[in-house]
Write a protein that holds these residues in place. Structure first.
Motif, PDB file in Angstrom:
ATOM      1  N   ASN A  84      38.695  26.533  38.884  1.00 56.30           N
ATOM      2  CA  ASN A  84      37.792  27.510  39.507  1.00 56.30           C
ATOM      3  C   ASN A  84      38.137  27.707  40.975  1.00 56.30           C
ATOM      4  OD1 ASN A  84      36.231  27.873  37.172  1.00 56.30           O
ATOM      5  ND2 ASN A  84      35.119  25.999  37.599  1.00 56.30           N
ATOM      6  N   MET A  87      41.547  29.627  41.467  1.00 56.24           N
ATOM      7  CA  MET A  87      41.478  31.067  41.227  1.00 56.24           C
ATOM      8  C   MET A  87      40.360  31.737  42.025  1.00 56.24           C
ATOM      9  SD  MET A  87      44.062  31.478  39.402  1.00 56.24           S
ATOM     10  CE  MET A  87      43.914  33.202  38.928  1.00 56.24           C
ATOM     11  N   ARG A  89      40.269  31.663  45.121  1.00 57.69           N
ATOM     12  CA  ARG A  89      40.831  31.893  46.454  1.00 57.69           C
ATOM     13  C   ARG A  89      41.592  33.213  46.468  1.00 57.69           C
ATOM     14  NH1 ARG A  89      42.623  25.862  46.243  1.00 57.69           N
ATOM     15  NH2 ARG A  89      40.691  24.923  46.932  1.00 57.69           N
ATOM     16  N   PRO A  90      41.748  33.780  47.646  1.00 60.38           N
ATOM     17  CA  PRO A  90      42.414  35.088  47.715  1.00 60.38           C
ATOM     18  C   PRO A  90      43.922  34.969  47.518  1.00 60.38           C
ATOM     19  CG  PRO A  90      41.790  34.353  49.899  1.00 60.38           C
ATOM     20  CD  PRO A  90      41.261  33.333  48.950  1.00 60.38           C
ATOM     21  N   VAL A  91      44.311  34.447  46.370  1.00 56.19           N
ATOM     22  CA  VAL A  91      45.724  34.241  46.051  1.00 56.19           C
ATOM     23  C   VAL A  91      45.983  34.945  44.723  1.00 56.19           C
ATOM     24  CG1 VAL A  91      47.396  32.479  45.396  1.00 56.19           C
ATOM     25  CG2 VAL A  91      45.799  32.019  47.252  1.00 56.19           C
ATOM     26  N   ASP A 244      46.606  36.652  34.825  1.00 55.14           N
ATOM     27  CA  ASP A 244      45.777  37.721  35.366  1.00 55.14           C
ATOM     28  C   ASP A 244      44.717  38.177  34.360  1.00 55.14           C
ATOM     29  OD1 ASP A 244      45.591  38.858  37.853  1.00 55.14           O
ATOM     30  OD2 ASP A 244      46.355  40.782  37.151  1.00 55.14           O
ATOM     31  N   LEU A 246      43.499  36.059  32.045  1.00 54.96           N
ATOM     32  CA  LEU A 246      42.863  34.863  31.516  1.00 54.96           C
ATOM     33  C   LEU A 246      41.445  34.696  32.059  1.00 54.96           C
ATOM     34  CD1 LEU A 246      44.128  32.599  29.741  1.00 54.96           C
ATOM     35  CD2 LEU A 246      44.403  31.291  31.843  1.00 54.96           C
ATOM     36  N   ASP A 247      40.532  34.280  31.183  1.00 51.58           N
ATOM     37  CA  ASP A 247      39.204  33.872  31.636  1.00 51.58           C
ATOM     38  C   ASP A 247      39.251  32.385  31.932  1.00 51.58           C
ATOM     39  OD1 ASP A 247      38.097  36.306  31.449  1.00 51.58           O
ATOM     40  OD2 ASP A 247      36.915  35.931  29.642  1.00 51.58           O
ATOM     41  N   ILE A 248      38.792  32.001  33.104  1.00 55.13           N
ATOM     42  CA  ILE A 248      38.780  30.588  33.462  1.00 55.13           C
ATOM     43  C   ILE A 248      37.507  29.981  32.890  1.00 55.13           C
ATOM     44  CG2 ILE A 248      38.987  28.943  35.354  1.00 55.13           C
ATOM     45  CD1 ILE A 248      41.289  30.971  35.163  1.00 55.13           C
TER      46      ILE A 248
ATOM     47  N   LEU B  50      36.534  35.147  37.983  1.00 59.20           N
ATOM     48  CA  LEU B  50      37.205  34.083  37.240  1.00 59.20           C
ATOM     49  C   LEU B  50      37.154  34.425  35.758  1.00 59.20           C
ATOM     50  CD1 LEU B  50      35.689  30.919  38.980  1.00 59.20           C
ATOM     51  CD2 LEU B  50      38.012  31.766  39.184  1.00 59.20           C
ATOM     52  N   VAL B  51      36.103  35.142  35.391  1.00 58.86           N
ATOM     53  CA  VAL B  51      35.924  35.604  34.022  1.00 58.86           C
ATOM     54  C   VAL B  51      35.804  37.115  34.077  1.00 58.86           C
ATOM     55  CG1 VAL B  51      34.210  35.701  32.172  1.00 58.86           C
ATOM     56  CG2 VAL B  51      34.890  33.496  33.076  1.00 58.86           C
ATOM     57  N   ARG B  52      36.468  37.783  33.148  1.00 57.71           N
ATOM     58  CA  ARG B  52      36.415  39.243  33.165  1.00 57.71           C
ATOM     59  C   ARG B  52      35.230  39.731  32.344  1.00 57.71           C
ATOM     60  NH1 ARG B  52      41.879  42.081  32.180  1.00 57.71           N
ATOM     61  NH2 ARG B  52      41.600  41.282  30.077  1.00 57.71           N
ATOM     62  N   ARG B  67      39.618  42.197  38.873  1.00 50.42           N
ATOM     63  CA  ARG B  67      40.829  41.396  39.027  1.00 50.42           C
ATOM     64  C   ARG B  67      41.767  42.019  40.060  1.00 50.42           C
ATOM     65  NH1 ARG B  67      41.935  37.078  35.159  1.00 50.42           N
ATOM     66  NH2 ARG B  67      39.931  36.072  35.396  1.00 50.42           N
ATOM     67  N   ARG B  70      40.068  41.474  43.636  1.00 52.24           N
ATOM     68  CA  ARG B  70      39.422  40.199  43.943  1.00 52.24           C
ATOM     69  C   ARG B  70      39.971  39.533  45.206  1.00 52.24           C
ATOM     70  NH1 ARG B  70      42.059  35.434  42.174  1.00 52.24           N
ATOM     71  NH2 ARG B  70      44.084  35.922  41.317  1.00 52.24           N
ATOM     72  N   ARG B  71      41.290  39.743  45.451  1.00 52.14           N
ATOM     73  CA  ARG B  71      41.913  39.041  46.571  1.00 52.14           C
ATOM     74  C   ARG B  71      41.301  39.429  47.913  1.00 52.14           C
ATOM     75  NH1 ARG B  71      48.030  39.904  46.321  1.00 52.14           N
ATOM     76  NH2 ARG B  71      47.955  38.586  48.168  1.00 52.14           N
TER      77      ARG B  71
END
Lengths: 249, 298
Positions: A84, A87, A89-91, A244, A246-248, B50-52, B67, B70-71
């Motif tokens: 969590n 992901m 983070r702004p990366v 991109d 993927l649901d975490i 984190l979840v779409r 997505r 988000r950055r």
């Protein structure tokens, strides 16, 4: 660059270093012990020692080692809330994937360095070989490290998706078996586009084993390097796309 | 600060979050409440991309959160979701340095965040050896170091002892006073009751209530308690028209407005029952919460 530097910080006190040191030394030891026990001579000096150590090392242990390293660098992310946080983070997804690969590339290079060093020490101390190994092994080593990249990228992707440590390594074992079959049965064209096959092929470079001619020519080196870089780029792009979407959880 | 429209997430054919319209005003502490499994974590994960989401839209700070975007937003959002992050084989300081490198933070920002969560004396210890409370605080420091405009915390008090809970509560108040909007979830009302200025209550993935504390109280009428000389007879009499039961020696009537209360009093007087006292039950937020969740069959 921040993500790459952060990844290197995570290597501190990591088990990865044990793999990097022990695996190549085991390969060197095996080669040396086999030679001593069977009372064979190193007929062709450094070249024979290289054959005894690197050919087998490249068939299985190397791919498994890279797989274990990939599992290790991802293992920490599967713990607690790290996924969590990673992901959150702004990366970008691509940065996450590339940062992990950069670390694996460095570890693979370190592993190859240990292998070379072990080989030199064994050649000098155990067999009292004259001089140092020919410079071409340095070039071959660079090619081997580059050929580790597609396997590292693929294993990194698998370890990213799987919490399990062993499952991706098992995949690597199957991959390595498949790779060996491709190399041994001399289906070179296919071997060059399958990461495990490419790694197997690269470690035979200059040995004259299986499909190899025994000569390190510009053509073969260029083909191996191009295949390695192309495959790596494709796998990285694929992994980043998967991440991109993927649901975490 | 956060606006969602018809936000939903479906896994297979199970709707985990359904038609959610969140309104988190800027500068508030938003208490996000609901039983375990009601969809709080999934909602928060959608807010962080984190979840779409399966359906709906999210706008944070006036910008769409997806997505692809988000950055830009995540640099202003600190978060702590589910268990605390951090790498156990590294020390607290190394973990903070990692965040610093990733987010390009100044030494001062890191020092400040560590001071806020009071972890300065424990930075040289490996996180593996931290207590849960310390891990939670380190996670908060990692979230705070970027000086976020929005802080999203999922059950930050989970598993903490009372002192730890109080510590987190104190921290949230401090962060909110500094102007950060805080969204914090919990399945225990008491834990965020005193800190939250706006409440959102989730049940089975749907919003049961959203508004201020006062608005929440206004939603449900507390019981009327009547002390009489003949509680048995009074309870039996009133039960004909109202939901009434005996609570010790007191008659407890539910769902009565002021007019109905007057009616009950005059009925009892008419029946020659002496009335010693009539009052509204004091109602805790907990009761209101239970009312709301029971009402919807949760």
């Amino acid at each position: 660059m921040g993500s790459v530097r952060a990844e290197f910080l995570k290597l501190k006190r990591s088990l990865s270093w044990a793999v990097v040191v022990l695996l190549p030394l085991m390969a060197v030891t095996t080669g040396v012990v086999n030679t001593v026990v069977s009372d064979q001579q190193l007929g062709n000096g450094w070249h024979t020692l290289w054959l005894r150590v690197v050919v087998f090392y490249g068939l299985f242990p190397l791919a498994l080692g890279v797989a274990a390293l990939a599992s290790l660098v991802w293992r920490v992310e599967h713990r607690g809330g790290n996924w969590n946080a990673l992901m959150g983070r702004p990366v970008s997804s691509a940065q996450v994937v590339i940062a992990k690969l950069a670390v694996l590339a460095a570890l693979a290079a370190a592993m190859q360095t240990v292998l070379l060093a072990g080989l030199v020490v064994a050649g000098k101390l155990v067999f009292a070989l004259p001089g140092i190994p020919p410079a071409r092994y340095l070039l071959v080593s660079v090619v081997i490290v580059l050929a580790c990249l597609p396997v590292a990228a693929l294993q990194s992707g698998l370890s990213m998706l799987m919490r399990s440590f062993a499952a991706p390594v098992a995949v690597a074992l199957l991959g390595a078996v498949g790779g060996v079959l491709l190399v041994v049965t001399r289906v070179e064209g296919v071997a060059m586009v399958v990461p495990y096959g490419l790694l197997g092929r690269a470690t035979q470079l200059g040995t004259g084993m299986f499909v190899d001619s025994g000569a390190v020519t510009t053509g073969v080196v260029a083909a191996l390097v191009a295949a390695a870089l192309g495959l790596t780029a494709a796998v990285v792009a694929g992994t980043a796309t998967v991440l991109d979407r993927l649901d975490i959880r | 600060m956060i606006i969602t429209h018809d936000l939903g997430k479906t896994y297979g054919n199970r709707a985990v979050v359904d038609g959610l319209d969140l309104r988190v005003p800027e500068g508030c502490v938003y208490g996000f409440l609901g039983p375990n499994g009601s969809g709080k974590s999934t909602t928060m994960k959608m807010l962080l991309s984190l979840v779409r989401p399966t359906s709906g839209e999210i706008h944070i700070m006036g910008r769409p959160m997806r997505r692809s975007t988000r950055r830009e937003l995540l640099g202003h959002i600190g978060s702590l979701i589910e268990s605390p992050p951090a790498y156990g084989h590294l020390t607290g300081r190394e973990n903070m340095r990692l965040v610093q490198r990733l987010l390009d933070l100044t030494d001062n920002q890191v020092t400040q965040a560590v001071r806020t969560v009071r972890l300065r004396d424990h930075l040289e210890k490996k996180v593996r050896d931290y207590s849960l409370g310390m891990k939670q605080r380190l996670g908060l420091a990692m979230a705070l170091a970027r000086e976020p405009r929005l802080l999203i915390l999922d059950e930050p008090t989970n598993g903490l002892d009372p002192a730890g809970i109080e510590e987190i509560r104190r921290l949230l108040t401090k962060v909110a006073d500094d102007g950060t909007t805080v969204m914090v979830s919990s399945h225990l009302l008491g834990e965020i009751d005193r800190t939250a200025t706006v409440l959102g209550i989730l049940g089975n993935g749907r919003m049961l209530f959203q508004g201020t504390r006062d608005e929440l109280f206004a939603r449900s009428v507390p019981d009327v308690l009547v002390d009489t000389s003949e509680p048995q007879r009074a309870a039996a009499l009133t039960a004909r028209w109202h939901t009434s039961r005996l609570d010790g020696a007191t008659v407890r009537l539910s769902g009565l407005d002021d007019k109905a209360t007057a009616g009950v009093v005059s009925l009892l007087v008419h029946e020659d029952i002496e009335i010693h006292g009539v009052r509204r039950d004091s109602q805790s937020l907990e009761d209101v919460f239970m009312d709301l969740t029971e009402e919807r069959g949760l």
